[in-house]
Design a protein around this motif. Structure first.
Motif, mmCIF file in Angstrom:
data_model
loop_
_atom_site.group_PDB
_atom_site.id
_atom_site.type_symbol
_atom_site.label_atom_id
_atom_site.label_comp_id
_atom_site.label_asym_id
_atom_site.label_seq_id
_atom_site.Cartn_x
_atom_site.Cartn_y
_atom_site.Cartn_z
ATOM 1 N N GLU A 55 0.825 -1.215 0.000
ATOM 2 C CA GLU A 55 0.000 0.000 0.000
ATOM 3 C C GLU A 55 0.856 1.259 0.000
ATOM 4 O O GLU A 55 0.472 2.279 -0.588
ATOM 5 C CB GLU A 55 -0.914 -0.003 1.230
ATOM 6 C CG GLU A 55 -1.988 -1.087 1.197
ATOM 7 C CD GLU A 55 -2.711 -1.239 2.529
ATOM 8 O OE1 GLU A 55 -2.388 -0.470 3.467
ATOM 9 O OE2 GLU A 55 -3.584 -2.116 2.638
ATOM 10 N N LEU A 56 2.002 1.197 0.644
ATOM 11 C CA LEU A 56 2.884 2.359 0.733
ATOM 12 C C LEU A 56 3.847 2.477 -0.447
ATOM 13 O O LEU A 56 4.635 3.413 -0.510
ATOM 14 C CB LEU A 56 3.681 2.309 2.038
ATOM 15 C CG LEU A 56 2.869 2.545 3.318
ATOM 16 C CD1 LEU A 56 3.728 2.321 4.552
ATOM 17 C CD2 LEU A 56 2.291 3.956 3.334
ATOM 18 N N GLY A 57 3.790 1.515 -1.373
ATOM 19 C CA GLY A 57 4.588 1.610 -2.587
ATOM 20 C C GLY A 57 6.061 1.342 -2.408
ATOM 21 O O GLY A 57 6.895 1.938 -3.104
ATOM 22 N N MET A 58 6.395 0.423 -1.490
ATOM 23 C CA MET A 58 7.810 0.111 -1.302
ATOM 24 C C MET A 58 8.404 -0.489 -2.579
ATOM 25 O O MET A 58 7.714 -1.125 -3.369
ATOM 26 C CB MET A 58 8.001 -0.840 -0.117
ATOM 27 C CG MET A 58 7.362 -2.205 -0.276
ATOM 28 S SD MET A 58 8.509 -3.437 -0.902
ATOM 29 C CE MET A 58 7.419 -4.864 -1.001
ATOM 30 N N GLU A 59 9.713 -0.280 -2.736
ATOM 31 C CA GLU A 59 10.400 -0.754 -3.941
ATOM 32 C C GLU A 59 10.697 -2.245 -3.854
ATOM 33 O O GLU A 59 10.468 -2.997 -4.801
ATOM 34 C CB GLU A 59 11.695 0.032 -4.098
ATOM 35 C CG GLU A 59 12.466 -0.236 -5.372
ATOM 36 C CD GLU A 59 13.661 0.695 -5.490
ATOM 37 O OE1 GLU A 59 14.721 0.230 -5.922
ATOM 38 O OE2 GLU A 59 13.516 1.882 -5.138
#
Length: 219
Positions: A55-59
């Motif tokens: 959800e937080l868009g981690m790589e």
């Protein structure tokens, strides 16, 4: 700026990037901690944590997400949890998250308590307090890694807790830091530079089967 090969970085590295990933890592941990409730299994908590990261868009994740409940808070990073415990009404847990945002590695961890067990609350608070004392000692006295952890052990004993010296911090940088083979912070013979090292603190209750963990970037 870089004193030794053990403090080498890649072309993508910047202190601003490290501070950004630190903020993102703490935000992820805070969101996970709010969703962990009594009755939840460790495995369910890890699945939830991975969803938070998506959800937080981690790589990417650069080390496995660890969420430990109860007696498993005494385990080191390389040790497997015993079974798949449920979080009790009066219990504690820690989150250890190593993740990459914008090509930089974050690694943060903290302990949280549910319920009203005073010794568990004291243990979690002590891990954070000890971290702060050791970080401040580094900033004030510019000591090398071995002296830093000697100081940490002395302070832990004075506070009434046992420091786990198998956990002695490590390098981070732009991904992947592992190519620099820098070893543990507690064995690093120079004063660690800003934005390159993770200080890890893991303590145990002297008689009861639980502990607490706290780690963050030295910055």
């Amino acid at each position: 700026m870089i004193a030794t090969n053990k403090e080498a970085v890649g072309l993508a590295y910047s202190l601003e990037g490290m501070l950004h990933v630190k903020r993102m890592t703490w935000e992820a941990i805070a969101q996970m901690a709010r969703r962990i409730k009594p009755g939840m299994h460790e495995s369910t908590a890890r699945e939830m944590g991975l969803q938070v990261l998506q959800e937080l868009g981690m790589e990417r994740i650069w080390h496995p997400l660890l969420i430990r409940f109860g007696a498993n808070t005494l385990k080191t990073f390389k040790q497997r949890s015993d079974s798949d415990p449920q979080l009790n009404e009066n219990d504690l847990f820690f989150i250890d998250l190593g993740v990459v945002w914008d090509r930089h590695e974050g690694d943060c961890g903290a302990t949280y308590v549910v319920g009203c067990d005073e010794e568990m609350h004291a243990c979690a608070a002590a891990a954070k307090s000890l971290f702060d004392q050791v970080r401040d000692h580094w900033k004030t006295h510019q000591v090398a890694g071995p002296e830093l952890y000697q100081y940490a052990e002395k302070q832990a004993r004075a506070m009434g807790w046992m420091l786990n010296l198998e956990i002695k911090g490590h390098r981070v940088s732009d991904f992947p830091h592992a190519i620099y083979r820098a070893g543990d912070l507690g064995d690093f013979a120079d004063c660690p530079q800003v934005g390159l090292w993770i200080l890890e603190i893991q303590i145990a209750h002297p008689t009861r089967p639980f502990g607490a963990f706290y780690e963050d970037l030295l910055a």
